[in-house]
Design a protein around this motif. Structure first.
Motif, PDB file in Angstrom:
ATOM      1  N   THR A  91      -0.232  36.222  -0.152  1.00 40.97           N
ATOM      2  CA  THR A  91       1.257  36.173  -0.266  1.00 40.97           C
ATOM      3  C   THR A  91       1.081  35.361  -1.713  1.00 40.97           C
ATOM      4  N   ALA A  92       2.418  34.815  -2.348  1.00 42.83           N
ATOM      5  CA  ALA A  92       2.115  34.117  -3.648  1.00 42.83           C
ATOM      6  C   ALA A  92       1.581  32.951  -3.278  1.00 42.83           C
ATOM      7  N   ALA A  93       1.951  32.051  -2.219  1.00 48.88           N
ATOM      8  CA  ALA A  93       1.121  30.830  -2.082  1.00 48.88           C
ATOM      9  C   ALA A  93      -0.388  31.095  -1.578  1.00 48.88           C
ATOM     10  N   GLN A  94      -0.799  32.000  -1.095  1.00 51.37           N
ATOM     11  CA  GLN A  94      -2.191  32.494  -0.797  1.00 51.37           C
ATOM     12  C   GLN A  94      -2.788  32.433  -2.109  1.00 51.37           C
ATOM     13  N   ASN A  95      -2.266  33.315  -2.904  1.00 52.50           N
ATOM     14  CA  ASN A  95      -2.978  33.678  -4.371  1.00 52.50           C
ATOM     15  C   ASN A  95      -2.989  32.434  -4.728  1.00 52.50           C
ATOM     16  N   LYS A  97      -3.446  29.343  -3.812  1.00 49.42           N
ATOM     17  CA  LYS A  97      -4.311  28.734  -3.263  1.00 49.42           C
ATOM     18  C   LYS A  97      -5.598  28.835  -3.699  1.00 49.42           C
ATOM     19  N   LEU A  98      -5.876  30.208  -3.755  1.00 45.48           N
ATOM     20  CA  LEU A  98      -7.237  30.952  -4.202  1.00 45.48           C
ATOM     21  C   LEU A  98      -7.429  30.587  -5.591  1.00 45.48           C
ATOM     22  N   VAL A  99      -6.671  30.367  -6.509  1.00 48.22           N
ATOM     23  CA  VAL A  99      -6.565  29.847  -7.968  1.00 48.22           C
ATOM     24  C   VAL A  99      -7.191  28.504  -7.727  1.00 48.22           C
ATOM     25  N   CYS A 100      -6.356  27.617  -7.009  1.00 53.00           N
ATOM     26  CA  CYS A 100      -6.785  26.201  -6.923  1.00 53.00           C
ATOM     27  C   CYS A 100      -8.504  26.135  -6.702  1.00 53.00           C
ATOM     28  N   GLN A 101      -8.972  26.956  -5.569  1.00 52.29           N
ATOM     29  CA  GLN A 101     -10.227  26.874  -5.310  1.00 52.29           C
ATOM     30  C   GLN A 101     -11.126  27.386  -6.698  1.00 52.29           C
ATOM     31  N   ILE A 102     -10.618  28.298  -7.296  1.00 54.11           N
ATOM     32  CA  ILE A 102     -11.706  28.682  -8.217  1.00 54.11           C
ATOM     33  C   ILE A 102     -11.335  27.866  -9.593  1.00 54.11           C
ATOM     34  N   LYS A 103     -10.381  27.139  -9.721  1.00 54.69           N
ATOM     35  CA  LYS A 103     -10.121  25.870 -10.856  1.00 54.69           C
ATOM     36  C   LYS A 103     -10.681  24.598 -10.190  1.00 54.69           C
ATOM     37  N   ASP A 104     -10.933  24.565  -9.092  1.00 52.23           N
ATOM     38  CA  ASP A 104     -11.379  23.256  -8.424  1.00 52.23           C
ATOM     39  C   ASP A 104     -10.374  22.072  -8.664  1.00 52.23           C
ATOM     40  N   VAL A 105      -9.175  22.646  -8.358  1.00 51.43           N
ATOM     41  CA  VAL A 105      -7.979  21.464  -8.438  1.00 51.43           C
ATOM     42  C   VAL A 105      -7.357  21.515  -6.855  1.00 51.43           C
ATOM     43  N   PRO A 106      -6.894  20.391  -6.931  1.00 57.15           N
ATOM     44  CA  PRO A 106      -5.953  20.414  -5.380  1.00 57.15           C
ATOM     45  C   PRO A 106      -5.096  21.308  -5.246  1.00 57.15           C
ATOM     46  N   THR A 107      -4.691  21.474  -3.908  1.00 52.91           N
ATOM     47  CA  THR A 107      -3.660  22.456  -3.674  1.00 52.91           C
ATOM     48  C   THR A 107      -2.053  21.835  -3.511  1.00 52.91           C
ATOM     49  N   ASP A 108      -2.202  20.687  -3.940  1.00 49.93           N
ATOM     50  CA  ASP A 108      -0.836  19.839  -3.526  1.00 49.93           C
ATOM     51  C   ASP A 108       0.119  20.118  -4.580  1.00 49.93           C
ATOM     52  N   LYS A 109      -0.125  20.902  -5.558  1.00 50.54           N
ATOM     53  CA  LYS A 109       1.034  21.207  -6.602  1.00 50.54           C
ATOM     54  C   LYS A 109       1.587  22.617  -6.365  1.00 50.54           C
ATOM     55  N   ILE A 110       1.009  23.421  -5.334  1.00 52.67           N
ATOM     56  CA  ILE A 110       1.517  24.776  -5.329  1.00 52.67           C
ATOM     57  C   ILE A 110       2.874  24.852  -5.176  1.00 52.67           C
ATOM     58  N   GLU A 111       3.636  24.234  -4.361  1.00 52.44           N
ATOM     59  CA  GLU A 111       5.309  24.223  -3.958  1.00 52.44           C
ATOM     60  C   GLU A 111       5.935  23.836  -5.298  1.00 52.44           C
ATOM     61  N   GLU A 112       5.215  22.937  -5.821  1.00 51.10           N
ATOM     62  CA  GLU A 112       6.035  22.166  -7.030  1.00 51.10           C
ATOM     63  C   GLU A 112       6.025  23.219  -8.217  1.00 51.10           C
ATOM     64  N   LYS A 113       5.004  23.946  -8.383  1.00 51.92           N
ATOM     65  CA  LYS A 113       4.950  25.017  -9.467  1.00 51.92           C
ATOM     66  C   LYS A 113       5.774  26.248  -9.077  1.00 51.92           C
ATOM     67  N   LEU A 114       5.722  26.512  -7.740  1.00 50.83           N
ATOM     68  CA  LEU A 114       6.429  27.792  -7.318  1.00 50.83           C
ATOM     69  C   LEU A 114       8.001  27.485  -7.513  1.00 50.83           C
ATOM     70  N   GLU A 115       8.352  26.367  -7.380  1.00 47.54           N
ATOM     71  CA  GLU A 115       9.744  26.024  -7.658  1.00 47.54           C
ATOM     72  C   GLU A 115      10.076  25.855  -9.076  1.00 47.54           C
ATOM     73  N   LEU A 116       9.118  25.465  -9.778  1.00 52.92           N
ATOM     74  CA  LEU A 116       9.545  25.272 -11.327  1.00 52.92           C
ATOM     75  C   LEU A 116       9.643  26.814 -11.881  1.00 52.92           C
ATOM     76  N   VAL A 117       9.088  27.868 -11.360  1.00 52.38           N
ATOM     77  CA  VAL A 117       9.259  29.175 -11.686  1.00 52.38           C
ATOM     78  C   VAL A 117      10.311  30.040 -11.030  1.00 52.38           C
ATOM     79  N   LEU A 119      10.142  30.648  -7.628  1.00 49.70           N
ATOM     80  CA  LEU A 119       9.765  31.531  -6.641  1.00 49.70           C
ATOM     81  C   LEU A 119       9.291  30.685  -5.242  1.00 49.70           C
ATOM     82  N   LEU A 120       9.928  29.621  -5.131  1.00 49.57           N
ATOM     83  CA  LEU A 120       9.676  28.792  -3.930  1.00 49.57           C
ATOM     84  C   LEU A 120       9.902  29.676  -2.676  1.00 49.57           C
ATOM     85  N   ASP A 121      11.176  30.329  -2.894  1.00 51.76           N
ATOM     86  CA  ASP A 121      11.951  30.892  -1.718  1.00 51.76           C
ATOM     87  C   ASP A 121      11.031  32.280  -1.350  1.00 51.76           C
TER      88      ASP A 121
END
Length: 299
Positions: A91-95, A97-117, A119-121
Motif C-alpha cells: 500500500t501507499a502507507a507501507q511503501n 514506511k519502507l522509505v522511512c526505514q531506508i532514510k532512517d527517519v521516523p514514520t510519524d510524518k507519513i499521514e501528514e505527507k500523504l495529506e499534503l499530496v 492521497l491520505l484517503d
C-alpha cells in the motif's frame, strides 16, 4: 538570504559530447527555481551531478555553507529524478514506511505527507492501483518524509494528463509556501512561468539566462517596421545601440530593443534620417518569445 546550493563552472563530458558546459548559478533559500531548456540540454545531468549520481568532469558545487560534505548535505535534500518506483503489491502507507526505514527517519510524518499530496484517503490502496499522477504524488510525499530544506524534481509533470499536471503544480506551490526551497527541471515554459520565482535557461549545456522570472519578463519589447526602403532601414537599425537582434519576418523587420524607446521617438529619428515608414507597431515580448529567441540563437 541563506545559500542552499552553489555551482561553479560545472562541466560534464560524455566522450566527445559536452552535456554541461561551464555552468554556474546559485540557489537561495525560500525560492522556486526552474532549470528550463529543450530536451537534451543538460538539465538532468546537472541534477545528477549535485545529487552525487553523476561524476563531474570539472568545476565544483557546494551545498549550504560550503563546509558540509555532500553525503551529509543530501540528508537535508529530497529528490525525484526518475520514474516513481515502489513495490506494486504494497500500500501507499507501507511503501512510505519502507522509505522511512531506508532514510532512517521516523514514520510519524507519513499521514501528514500523504495529506499534503492529496492521497491520505488512498493510504491503504496498493501502489499498482494508482494512476501515473497518483504515483508521482506519492513520490513527492516520499521525498518529503525527511522534511528536506530543498526538494529537487526532474520533469515532475512529464506524461501526465492536464488534471495531473494541475495537481502537481498546486502541490509544488503549497510546498514552497511552507518555506521549502524547490529546484525543478523542465522543458515546459508554461510550467516554469506558473510555479517558479527564478529560472536558469540552458541549451546544449550552456547557461543563457539566470535570474528572476519577473525580470526576464520585463523586456523592452520590439518594433515591427516596414518601409519602401527596407534594406536601408535594416542597415540604420543595425547601427543603433538601442537595438539588439534584428530579423525579417513576413516582409516586415522585427527589431528587438536593448533600451526603452517609444514609437513616436523612433518615427522621428527615422524621418530625420530620410526613412519613411509604412508600418510601425511596438509590441511587448512574451516570455515564450524571449525563450525561443534565446534557445534558437545558439547553434
Amino acid at each position: 538570504m541563506e545559500t542552499i546550493l552553489t555551482l561553479k563552472n560545472l562541466t560534464k563530458r560524455f566522450g566527445s559530447i559536452t552535456a554541461v558546459n561551464d555552468l554556474s548559478f546559485t540557489i537561495k533559500k525560500g525560492n522556486v527555481y526552474g532549470i528550463l531548456g529543450p530536451n537534451g540540454s543538460g538539465k538532468s545531468t546537472t541534477l545528477g551531478i549535485v545529487l552525487n549520481v553523476v561524476n563531474r568532469t570539472s568545476g565544483d558545487f557546494t551545498w549550504f555553507d560550503g563546509s558540509t560534505s555532500t553525503h551529509e548535505a543530501l540528508k537535508k535534500v529530497g529528490a525525484i529524478i526518475e520514474r516513481p518506483n515502489f513495490y506494486p503489491y504494497m500500500t501507499a502507507a507501507q511503501n512510505l514506511k519502507l522509505v522511512c526505514q531506508i532514510k532512517d527517519v521516523p514514520t510519524d510524518k507519513i499521514e501528514e505527507k500523504l495529506e499534503l499530496v492529496g492521497l491520505l484517503d488512498r493510504k491503504d490502496s496498493k501502489f499498482r492501483t494508482f494512476s501515473l499522477g497518483m504515483k508521482q504524488r506519492l513520490a513527492i510525499a516520499s521525498a518529503l518524509l525527511n522534511d528536506p530544506e530543498i526538494l529537487i524534481l526532474d520533469e515532475p509533470t512529464n506524461g501526465l494528463d492536464p488534471q495531473g499536471i494541475h495537481q502537481i503544480r498546486e502541490i509544488i506551490k503549497v510546498i514552497a509556501s511552507q518555506g521549502t526551497t524547490i529546484l525543478l527541471a523542465s522543458h515546459l515554459l508554461d510550467e516554469v512561468e506558473k510555479v517558479c520565482s527564478h529560472v536558469v535557461i540552458i541549451r546544449k549545456g550552456v547557461k543563457l539566462y539566470s535570474g528572476p522570472v519577473d525580470e526576464m519578463n520585463a523586456s523592452h519589447g520590439f518594433f515591427e517596421l516596414n518601409s519602401n526602403q527596407n534594406s536601408i532601414l535594416k542597415k540604420w537599425l543595425s547601427e543603433q545601440s538601442t537595438f539588439g537582434n534584428i530579423k525579417e519576418e513576413d516582409g516586415k523587420l522585427i527589431a528587438f530593443l536593448n533600451n526603452e524607446l517609444d514609437a513616436e521617438s523612433l518615427n522621428k529619428q527615422l524621418y530625420d534620417a530620410g526613412i519613411t515608414l509604412t508600418h510601425l507597431v511596438k509590441r511587448k515580448e512574451s516570455l515564450e518569445e524571449q525563450f525561443l529567441q534565446l534557445t534558437n540563437n545558439l547553434n
